[in-house]
Design a protein around this motif. Structure first.
Motif, PDB file in Angstrom:
ATOM      1  N   LEU A  98       0.801  -0.997   0.063  1.00 46.77           N
ATOM      2  CA  LEU A  98       0.026  -0.135   0.149  1.00 46.77           C
ATOM      3  C   LEU A  98       0.846   1.306   0.083  1.00 46.77           C
ATOM      4  CD1 LEU A  98      -2.965  -0.339   2.645  1.00 46.77           C
ATOM      5  CD2 LEU A  98      -3.247   0.193   0.334  1.00 46.77           C
ATOM      6  N   THR A 102      10.747   2.915  -2.052  1.00 43.88           N
ATOM      7  CA  THR A 102      12.051   2.260  -2.270  1.00 43.88           C
ATOM      8  C   THR A 102      12.185   1.324  -0.920  1.00 43.88           C
ATOM      9  OG1 THR A 102      13.076   3.874  -3.722  1.00 43.88           O
ATOM     10  CG2 THR A 102      14.550   2.081  -2.822  1.00 43.88           C
ATOM     11  N   GLN A 144      20.914  15.824  15.570  1.00 40.36           N
ATOM     12  CA  GLN A 144      20.988  16.035  14.244  1.00 40.36           C
ATOM     13  C   GLN A 144      19.787  15.900  13.356  1.00 40.36           C
ATOM     14  OE1 GLN A 144      23.440  13.237  15.771  1.00 40.36           O
ATOM     15  NE2 GLN A 144      24.558  15.538  16.050  1.00 40.36           N
ATOM     16  N   GLU A 222      14.055   8.408   7.419  1.00 39.45           N
ATOM     17  CA  GLU A 222      12.897   9.127   6.842  1.00 39.45           C
ATOM     18  C   GLU A 222      11.961   8.270   5.992  1.00 39.45           C
ATOM     19  OE1 GLU A 222      11.895  12.269   7.776  1.00 39.45           O
ATOM     20  OE2 GLU A 222      13.755  12.350   8.836  1.00 39.45           O
ATOM     21  N   ARG A 236      -8.028   2.184   4.137  1.00 37.47           N
ATOM     22  CA  ARG A 236      -7.585   1.284   3.027  1.00 37.47           C
ATOM     23  C   ARG A 236      -7.360  -0.280   3.467  1.00 37.47           C
ATOM     24  NH1 ARG A 236      -4.307   5.982   1.549  1.00 37.47           N
ATOM     25  NH2 ARG A 236      -6.468   7.039   1.356  1.00 37.47           N
TER      26      ARG A 236
ATOM     27  N   TYR B  69      -4.080  13.645  -0.192  1.00 36.94           N
ATOM     28  CA  TYR B  69      -3.223  12.403  -0.129  1.00 36.94           C
ATOM     29  C   TYR B  69      -1.671  12.925  -0.279  1.00 36.94           C
ATOM     30  CZ  TYR B  69      -7.271   9.845  -1.607  1.00 36.94           C
ATOM     31  OH  TYR B  69      -8.536   9.323  -1.494  1.00 36.94           O
ATOM     32  N   THR B  70      -0.815  12.010   0.553  1.00 37.59           N
ATOM     33  CA  THR B  70       0.503  12.371   0.842  1.00 37.59           C
ATOM     34  C   THR B  70       1.357  11.241   0.126  1.00 37.59           C
ATOM     35  OG1 THR B  70       0.401  11.521   2.912  1.00 37.59           O
ATOM     36  CG2 THR B  70       0.129  13.773   2.630  1.00 37.59           C
ATOM     37  N   ALA B  73       1.531   6.104  -4.198  1.00 34.18           N
ATOM     38  CA  ALA B  73       1.127   4.822  -4.239  1.00 34.18           C
ATOM     39  C   ALA B  73      -0.337   4.635  -3.790  1.00 34.18           C
ATOM     40  CB  ALA B  73       2.064   3.912  -3.719  1.00 34.18           C
ATOM     41  N   GLU B  74      -0.392   5.444  -2.503  1.00 31.20           N
ATOM     42  CA  GLU B  74      -1.798   5.499  -1.817  1.00 31.20           C
ATOM     43  C   GLU B  74      -2.697   5.781  -2.746  1.00 31.20           C
ATOM     44  OE1 GLU B  74      -1.640   6.543   2.309  1.00 31.20           O
ATOM     45  OE2 GLU B  74       0.607   6.805   2.063  1.00 31.20           O
ATOM     46  N   ARG B 141      22.994   9.448  -3.962  1.00 31.34           N
ATOM     47  CA  ARG B 141      21.800   8.904  -3.564  1.00 31.34           C
ATOM     48  C   ARG B 141      20.718   9.857  -4.239  1.00 31.34           C
ATOM     49  NH1 ARG B 141      20.661   5.580   1.952  1.00 31.34           N
ATOM     50  NH2 ARG B 141      21.776   4.267   1.061  1.00 31.34           N
ATOM     51  N   LEU B 172      18.922   5.437  -6.851  1.00 24.33           N
ATOM     52  CA  LEU B 172      17.771   6.029  -6.826  1.00 24.33           C
ATOM     53  C   LEU B 172      16.925   5.408  -5.784  1.00 24.33           C
ATOM     54  CD1 LEU B 172      17.102   5.759 -10.861  1.00 24.33           C
ATOM     55  CD2 LEU B 172      18.279   7.654  -9.521  1.00 24.33           C
ATOM     56  N   ARG B 173      16.326   6.656  -5.173  1.00 26.33           N
ATOM     57  CA  ARG B 173      15.368   5.999  -3.931  1.00 26.33           C
ATOM     58  C   ARG B 173      14.077   6.684  -4.226  1.00 26.33           C
ATOM     59  NH1 ARG B 173      17.512   3.564   0.650  1.00 26.33           N
ATOM     60  NH2 ARG B 173      19.362   2.869  -0.089  1.00 26.33           N
ATOM     61  N   ILE B 174      12.855   5.762  -4.193  1.00 26.70           N
ATOM     62  CA  ILE B 174      11.464   6.376  -4.368  1.00 26.70           C
ATOM     63  C   ILE B 174      10.998   6.763  -2.834  1.00 26.70           C
ATOM     64  CG2 ILE B 174       9.198   5.998  -4.944  1.00 26.70           C
ATOM     65  CD1 ILE B 174      10.958   6.065  -7.181  1.00 26.70           C
ATOM     66  N   MET B 175      10.775   7.939  -2.547  1.00 23.47           N
ATOM     67  CA  MET B 175      10.315   8.210  -1.113  1.00 23.47           C
ATOM     68  C   MET B 175       9.146   9.252  -1.194  1.00 23.47           C
ATOM     69  SD  MET B 175      14.198   9.317   0.734  1.00 23.47           S
ATOM     70  CE  MET B 175      13.404   9.759   2.199  1.00 23.47           C
ATOM     71  N   ARG B 176       8.379   9.197  -0.095  1.00 25.49           N
ATOM     72  CA  ARG B 176       7.421  10.197  -0.079  1.00 25.49           C
ATOM     73  C   ARG B 176       7.942  11.503  -0.247  1.00 25.49           C
ATOM     74  NH1 ARG B 176       4.319  11.043   3.428  1.00 25.49           N
ATOM     75  NH2 ARG B 176       5.807  10.930   4.975  1.00 25.49           N
ATOM     76  N   ASP B 179       8.999  13.897   2.941  1.00 24.75           N
ATOM     77  CA  ASP B 179      10.067  13.429   3.803  1.00 24.75           C
ATOM     78  C   ASP B 179      11.550  13.942   3.163  1.00 24.75           C
ATOM     79  OD1 ASP B 179       8.327  12.149   5.423  1.00 24.75           O
ATOM     80  OD2 ASP B 179       8.436  10.290   4.685  1.00 24.75           O
ATOM     81  N   THR B 182      13.983  16.788   4.667  1.00 23.11           N
ATOM     82  CA  THR B 182      14.596  16.244   6.051  1.00 23.11           C
ATOM     83  C   THR B 182      15.678  15.189   5.833  1.00 23.11           C
ATOM     84  OG1 THR B 182      12.589  16.712   7.062  1.00 23.11           O
ATOM     85  CG2 THR B 182      14.271  15.295   8.375  1.00 23.11           C
ATOM     86  N   ALA B 183      15.413  14.285   4.784  1.00 24.01           N
ATOM     87  CA  ALA B 183      16.302  13.276   4.337  1.00 24.01           C
ATOM     88  C   ALA B 183      17.380  13.786   3.983  1.00 24.01           C
ATOM     89  CB  ALA B 183      15.797  12.162   3.556  1.00 24.01           C
ATOM     90  N   VAL B 186      19.644  15.449   7.010  1.00 24.67           N
ATOM     91  CA  VAL B 186      20.186  14.584   7.610  1.00 24.67           C
ATOM     92  C   VAL B 186      21.119  13.550   6.888  1.00 24.67           C
ATOM     93  CG1 VAL B 186      18.272  14.720   9.386  1.00 24.67           C
ATOM     94  CG2 VAL B 186      18.476  12.886   7.929  1.00 24.67           C
ATOM     95  N   GLU B 188      20.581  11.509   4.502  1.00 25.74           N
ATOM     96  CA  GLU B 188      19.971  10.159   4.068  1.00 25.74           C
ATOM     97  C   GLU B 188      20.045  10.020   2.488  1.00 25.74           C
ATOM     98  OE1 GLU B 188      16.301   9.276   5.973  1.00 25.74           O
ATOM     99  OE2 GLU B 188      17.155   9.298   7.825  1.00 25.74           O
TER     100      GLU B 188
END
Lengths: 368, 386
Positions: A98, A102, A144, A222, A236, B69-70, B73-74, B141, B172-176, B179, B182-183, B186, B188
């Motif tokens: 859902l 990654t 941090q 995160e 959902r 929606y945030t 995928a949702e 990244r 490659l990173r799929i993220m919301r 976020d 902040t990522a 820090v 990430e």
């Protein structure tokens, strides 16, 4: 009074091929899984190999949810522990599918293959969603700006050291829409600061690795935040959650019905009427579950109240039939490692398991 | 009741609709008034959000609830499940959802892109002075919002143009999206390709600098879109056209440079985008600092001409196929591409509404992506060039 044997109940939810040797193995291991000498997770890779671990994930994908329900029902007929472990694992796959992204995608292959067990740590989340509780976990940020997770999951299953838990926590103060934002997160149990509680002496389901988990400043990236839309996420996944829970209740009920039916002659005739009634209800609830499972995430989804009512009803049914089986099986039913006794002990778990009978009744009374 | 709601509305003063023609009588006969529209709280949703903020939906007789929606995928899953029948999507998503490129299929129509341009690649301040081109992303990244996004497709081609294999040489990173600032802060992730509000926030917070705007990779590229489920649109043709009128009118209002600052102020409210007004203002007016000490004035940093050019769809489809995102489907000839796109892109309805409002409705015969011409009639030529 009729002396005719009550008719068998058509309890097949959907046509799905489950390898016979796999089912035989669950039958043979039921006592060992119950006692905790075999872990219920052992079944996961074999189910995955047969393509039976991620049917319909997520949101009734390709109409596969009813097939997944049938798999869990079939397992529930043989061992509630096995069915329950598969349910928790399958729900973890649901949550990760859902959410997407990654991080979730990186976890999914090993979970779809049954190699890494999934923990559905959502009891408090569903209570909170219903307005009947608080989350036990909270995120903060270190100097941090990194996320740290602390608190307690009072009860969860599949708690193996290599497992991944999906759960919910309050977000860091001052972030998100309100001061108490709620987030869905994923945490590997191998992370520093995760402490799985001591093994508990349970009445049944000892092989499901169920206990509490304490989290003390567990570092989170995160990416491990799967969703910030707590309400939407819960809305959902709730139908799938309830449909698959109802499936193991029905499986257990069907097994007790079958065994009781074989034993209804002689002095047990006095229970015939009760067995008839419970058999009729089992058949009706099976049809209802099939209908709901097919309609999840379609344009005509089952309503929240309907799904909750079904979950409550099949819980009652499983316990009623397990009790009737014990009553009709004679002294054997009182031997703690007999199958009827195991089913009875398993059935007593259902009103305790989240959502508990108390929570279900409360939610239904609130009209939630 | 409905005629009362609709007949007087477009003549009201002090709104975007002042002076526009009344709704044709047939469309005043709405099949239903209430509709929920999904949106993502980013500047790309401006035409949808602004139509609510300025009561333009109401003027067309619609009672719209915006559902936020945030996670993409949702939103995909929510749409397929029928939780919403009309929604904002990343531009590639409707093609994927309609044709069933990944799990979760639902037939739909895409009448509009909600915005063009409006995105960029932001890099961590830790790498300041070290990034001169795409080749410098080796080993970094890079955060992306979704597989089925122009961000992903365009960033990949950008990396290829620097001699990199995006799947081997870059993480490659799929993220919301929410976020990712902040990522980045820090450590990430090292960089992200996202809508400009995130680029501008990273600059405002001193954690990143804008490496490139995507409009400099593909001028006037599509970003997000508005889509309506086919079953809903077929059953509610008048509601569908009323939605197109409201959102079309809103888009053209927001597209006007004169209205950008007002729009930023209106949409910064918590109920809509809930973003700091200076950030929204920088994005919408195109006057912004880039985090390297430079200030820019780029009025077309983001655009809101909503016409769904077929060339957009064909480039997207070609890119999806090149990156293995079309599932079992494959497209070879220009005609095959065109058929798959025109099944989704409702350029006819868009054209009829937008021409009434004076919006752009001409199809584009060529796109220029990463400095190379892309001919939508011969998409294979372009992919061979890469």
């Amino acid at each position: 009074m009729s002396t005719e044997t009550p008719p068998p109940v058509d309890s097949t939810l959907a046509a799905v091929e489950i390898p016979a040797d796999l089912l035989a193995q669950v039958d043979d291991s039921a006592e060992a899984i119950d006692a905790g000498t075999v872990a219920a997770r052992e079944i996961l890779p074999q189910l995955a190999a047969a393509g039976l671990l991620d049917l319909g994930a997520p949101s009734n994908n390709s109409g596969g949810l009813v097939k997944q329900a049938a798999v869990i029902e079939a397992l529930g007929q043989r061992s509630l522990s096995a069915a329950f472990a598969v349910w928790g694992h399958r729900m973890s796959i649901e949550y990760l599918c859902l959410a997407g992204g990654t991080y979730a995608e990186s976890l999914l292959p090993a979970m779809r293959s049954g190699e890494v067990p999934g923990v559905s740590g959502m009891a408090s989340a569903f209570k909170t969603y219903a307005g009947a509780g608080e989350l036990g976990l909270r995120l903060t940020r270190d100097g941090q700006g990194r996320l740290l997770l602390s608190g307690k999951l009072p009860w969860a299953s599949n708690l193996h050291p290599d497992a991944v838990a999906v759960t919910a926590a309050y977000g860091p103060e001052g972030e998100g829409d309100g001061d108490r934002s709620k987030l869905i997160i994923a945490v590997p149990l191998s992370a520093p600061g995760v402490q799985v509680g001591t093994r508990l002496n349970l009445l049944a389901l000892q092989g499901t690795a169920s206990t509490s988990v304490t989290l003390d400043n567990v570092p989170l990236s995160e990416e491990q935040v799967l969703s910030t839309d707590f309400e939407g996420f819960m809305t959902r996944c709730r139908p799938t959650f309830a449909v698959l829970q109802s499936s193991f209740c029905l499986g257990l009920a069907a097994a007790s019905h079958r065994h009781t039916r074989a034993n209804i002659s002689g002095i047990n005739e006095v229970f015939r009427q009760e067995l008839h009634q419970l058999g009729d209800e089992l058949e009706a609830r099976t049809k209802q579950l099939r209908d709901y499972a097919e309609r999840v995430a379609t344009s005509a989804p089952p309503q929240r109240q309907e799904v909750l009512s079904l979950r409550l009803a099949v819980g009652h049914l499983a316990l009623a039939l397990a009790t009737l089986e014990v009553k009709t099986v004679g002294g054997k039913g009182y031997i703690s490692n007999s199958d009827p006794n195991r089913r009875y002990r398993e059935a007593t778990f259902i009103p305790v398991q989240s959502p508990s009978e108390a929570q279900l009744r409360w939610e239904l009374a609130q009209g939630r | 009741m409905l005629s009362a709601c609709t007949s007087g509305a477009p003549t009201g003063s002090g709104t975007a609709s002042a002076g526009l023609r009344p709704i044709p009588a047939a469309e005043a006969d709405l099949e239903q008034r209430e509709i929920t529209i999904g949106f993502f709280p980013i500047t790309c949703s401006s035409p949808i959000v602004n139509a609510a903020a300025m009561s333009i939906f109401e003027q067309y007789g619609l009672d719209v609830t915006l559902r936020r929606y945030t996670g993409w995928a949702e939103l995909w899953i929510a749409f397929v499940a029928g939780e919403v029948d009309a929604t904002q999507f990343l531009a590639p998503m409707p093609l994927a959802i309609h044709h069933g490129f990944a799990s979760g299929q639902r037939a739909l129509r895409l009448p509009y892109v909600t915005n063009t341009n409006g995105n960029g690649i932001t890099v961590s301040q830790r790498l300041a002075g070290q990034m001169s081109g795409p080749g410098d992303f080796r080993g970094l990244r890079l955060g992306l919002p979704f597989d089925y996004s122009v961000h992903n497709l365009l960033a990949r081609d950008y990396l290829v143009s620097g001699g990199l294999d995006p799947e081997e040489d870059v993480d490659l990173r799929i993220m919301r999206p929410a976020d990712m600032v902040t990522a980045l802060a820090v450590g990430e992730i090292d960089a992200f390709c996202l809508p400009d509000q995130f680029n501008q926030r990273a600059v405002a917070e001193g954690v990143g600098f804008i490496h490139v705007l995507t409009k400099d990779l593909w001028a006037d590229h599509p970003c997000c879109s508005f889509a309506v489920a086919e079953d809903f649109a077929a059953q509610n043709p008048n509601v569908y056209m009323a939605l197109l009128r409201a959102i079309g009118e809103s888009a053209l209002y927001v597209d006007d440079p004169e209205h950008r600052a007002d729009t930023a102020a209106l949409m910064s409210q918590p109920a809509y985008l809930g973003l700091p007004e200076p950030v929204l203002n920088s994005v919408l007016t195109g006057d912004f600092p880039d985090g390297t000490g430079n200030e820019h004035s780029i009025p077309d940093r983001i655009g809101f001409q909503p016409y769904p050019h077929e060339s957009y769809g064909i480039w997207i489809l070609n890119a999806l196929q090149r990156w293995g995102l079309t599932g079992d489907h494959s497209f070879t000839t220009g005609a095959e591409y065109s058929r798959a796109v025109s099944e989704v892109f409702d350029s006819q309805s868009a054209g009829s509404v937008l021409s009434d409002f004076g919006g752009v409705t001409d199809e584009r015969t060529e796109e220029t992506v990463l400095g190379a011409p892309f001919n939508p009639q011969r998409p294979a030529e372009w992919s061979e060039r890469l």
